[in-house]
Design an enzyme around this catalytic site. Structure first.
Site, PDB file in Angstrom:
ATOM      1  N   ASN A   1      -5.795  16.520  51.315  1.00 34.29           N
ATOM      2  CA  ASN A   1      -5.657  17.450  52.436  1.00 34.29           C
ATOM      3  C   ASN A   1      -6.858  18.387  52.477  1.00 34.29           C
ATOM      4  OD1 ASN A   1      -4.457  18.517  50.059  1.00 34.29           O
ATOM      5  ND2 ASN A   1      -3.119  19.871  51.190  1.00 34.29           N
ATOM      6  N   ILE A   2      -7.265  18.714  53.698  1.00 34.48           N
ATOM      7  CA  ILE A   2      -8.445  19.546  53.929  1.00 34.48           C
ATOM      8  C   ILE A   2      -8.032  20.652  54.903  1.00 34.48           C
ATOM      9  CG2 ILE A   2     -10.835  19.569  54.733  1.00 34.48           C
ATOM     10  CD1 ILE A   2     -10.856  16.486  54.166  1.00 34.48           C
ATOM     11  N   GLU A   3      -7.917  21.861  54.375  1.00 38.44           N
ATOM     12  CA  GLU A   3      -7.423  22.968  55.200  1.00 38.44           C
ATOM     13  C   GLU A   3      -8.553  23.675  55.934  1.00 38.44           C
ATOM     14  OE1 GLU A   3      -4.888  25.253  52.551  1.00 38.44           O
ATOM     15  OE2 GLU A   3      -3.333  23.707  52.718  1.00 38.44           O
TER      16      GLU A   3
ATOM     17  N   CYS B   1      -3.975  16.390  56.840  1.00 34.86           N
ATOM     18  CA  CYS B   1      -3.182  15.980  55.675  1.00 34.86           C
ATOM     19  C   CYS B   1      -3.892  14.863  54.899  1.00 34.86           C
ATOM     20  CB  CYS B   1      -1.823  15.455  56.117  1.00 34.86           C
ATOM     21  SG  CYS B   1      -0.699  16.700  56.743  1.00 34.86           S
TER      22      CYS B   1
ATOM     23  N   GLU C   1      -2.735  12.009  53.866  1.00 35.54           N
ATOM     24  CA  GLU C   1      -2.437  10.672  54.388  1.00 35.54           C
ATOM     25  C   GLU C   1      -3.365  10.336  55.553  1.00 35.54           C
ATOM     26  OE1 GLU C   1      -0.424  13.181  53.769  1.00 35.54           O
ATOM     27  OE2 GLU C   1       1.653  12.563  53.506  1.00 35.54           O
TER      28      GLU C   1
ATOM     29  N   CYS D   1       4.448  14.325  56.416  1.00 36.25           N
ATOM     30  CA  CYS D   1       4.896  15.103  57.574  1.00 36.25           C
ATOM     31  C   CYS D   1       5.073  14.172  58.772  1.00 36.25           C
ATOM     32  CB  CYS D   1       3.897  16.216  57.884  1.00 36.25           C
ATOM     33  SG  CYS D   1       2.425  15.649  58.759  1.00 36.25           S
TER      34      CYS D   1
ATOM     35  N   CYS E   1       1.853  12.571  60.234  1.00 32.30           N
ATOM     36  CA  CYS E   1       1.343  11.455  59.414  1.00 32.30           C
ATOM     37  C   CYS E   1       2.196  10.203  59.587  1.00 32.30           C
ATOM     38  CB  CYS E   1       1.262  11.870  57.948  1.00 32.30           C
ATOM     39  SG  CYS E   1      -0.055  13.064  57.645  1.00 32.30           S
TER      40      CYS E   1
HETATM   41  N1  THU Z   1       0.237  18.175  53.601  1.00 32.72           N
HETATM   42  C1  THU Z   1      -0.282  16.927  53.407  1.00 32.72           C
HETATM   43  O1  THU Z   1      -1.462  16.768  53.029  1.00 32.72           O
HETATM   44  N2  THU Z   1       0.526  15.852  53.621  1.00 32.72           N
HETATM   45  C2  THU Z   1       1.807  15.953  54.055  1.00 32.72           C
HETATM   46  O2  THU Z   1       2.378  14.981  54.504  1.00 32.72           O
HETATM   47  C3  THU Z   1       2.496  17.255  53.944  1.00 32.72           C
HETATM   48  C4  THU Z   1       1.589  18.430  54.053  1.00 32.72           C
HETATM   49  C5  THU Z   1      -0.637  19.342  53.371  1.00 32.72           C
HETATM   50  C6  THU Z   1      -1.028  20.094  54.613  1.00 32.72           C
HETATM   51  C7  THU Z   1      -1.348  21.455  54.040  1.00 32.72           C
HETATM   52  O3  THU Z   1      -2.697  21.449  53.599  1.00 32.72           O
HETATM   53  C8  THU Z   1      -0.443  21.576  52.827  1.00 32.72           C
HETATM   54  O4  THU Z   1       0.002  20.272  52.532  1.00 32.72           O
HETATM   55  C9  THU Z   1       0.759  22.484  53.036  1.00 32.72           C
HETATM   56  O5  THU Z   1       1.444  22.129  54.174  1.00 32.72           O
END
Ligand code: THU
Length: 139
Positions: free
Chosen positions: A46-48, A57, A59, A94, A97
């Site tokens: 994941n890259i915020e 996310c 995935e 999520c 995804c």
């Molecule tokens: N996140 C994912 O990378 N995959 C998911 O399916 C659930 C959520 C990440 C997004 C965000 O960076 C962090 O988890 C918290 O929501």
């Protein structure tokens, strides 16, 4: 469940990818490893983002890497999220995804592996994660 591939290897690749997560806002690291029909693995984390909504996310990072390299048939994905989950408690993909998986995978056979580590994982079929979905066949 069908699908002849090394589950532990896929989980181990997701674990490695999780370490690359860029999560200054949530601190919640997620890693994914996507297996193509030819047994190639694409990983993602994941890259915020400071503006929040551009966050990607793990995935989707894996899918977009793979699709952008010309891959379009997939067997499975392993996902690991968080650090100290209890055994049997996982980070499910999520809704966004799941929808992206549906775009590129057969829901009847695509396997989603939810993992905490090589010795603690559970697998489901995409059709069970996104039932009554809107997809290509609706257009
Ligand atoms: N996140 C994912 O990378 N995959 C998911 O399916 C659930 C959520 C990440 C997004 C965000 O960076 C962090 O988890 C918290 O929501």
């Amino acid at each position: 469940m069908s699908g002849d591939f090394d589950r532990k290897r896929l989980v181990s690749e997701a674990l490695k990818a999780q370490k690359m997560a860029y999560v200054p806002y949530s601190g919640f690291k997620v890693g994914a490893a996507l297996l193509t029909k030819d047994d190639k693995i694409y990983t993602g984390c994941n890259i915020e983002n400071a503006a929040f909504s551009p966050t990607n996310c793990a995935e989707r990072t894996a899918f977009f890497k793979a699709v952008s390299e010309g891959e379009n048939e997939f067997k499975a994905i392993a996902v690991i999220g968080g650090e100290s989950n209890a055994r049997g408690v996982y980070c499910p993909p999520c809704g966004v995804c799941r929808q992206v998986m549906l775009e590129f995978c057969d829901p009847e056979s695509f396997i989603v592996i939810l993992a905490n580590g090589e010795e603690d994982f559970r697998e489901l079929l995409l059709k069970d994660l996104i039932p009554f979905s809107f997809g290509k066949s609706n257009l």
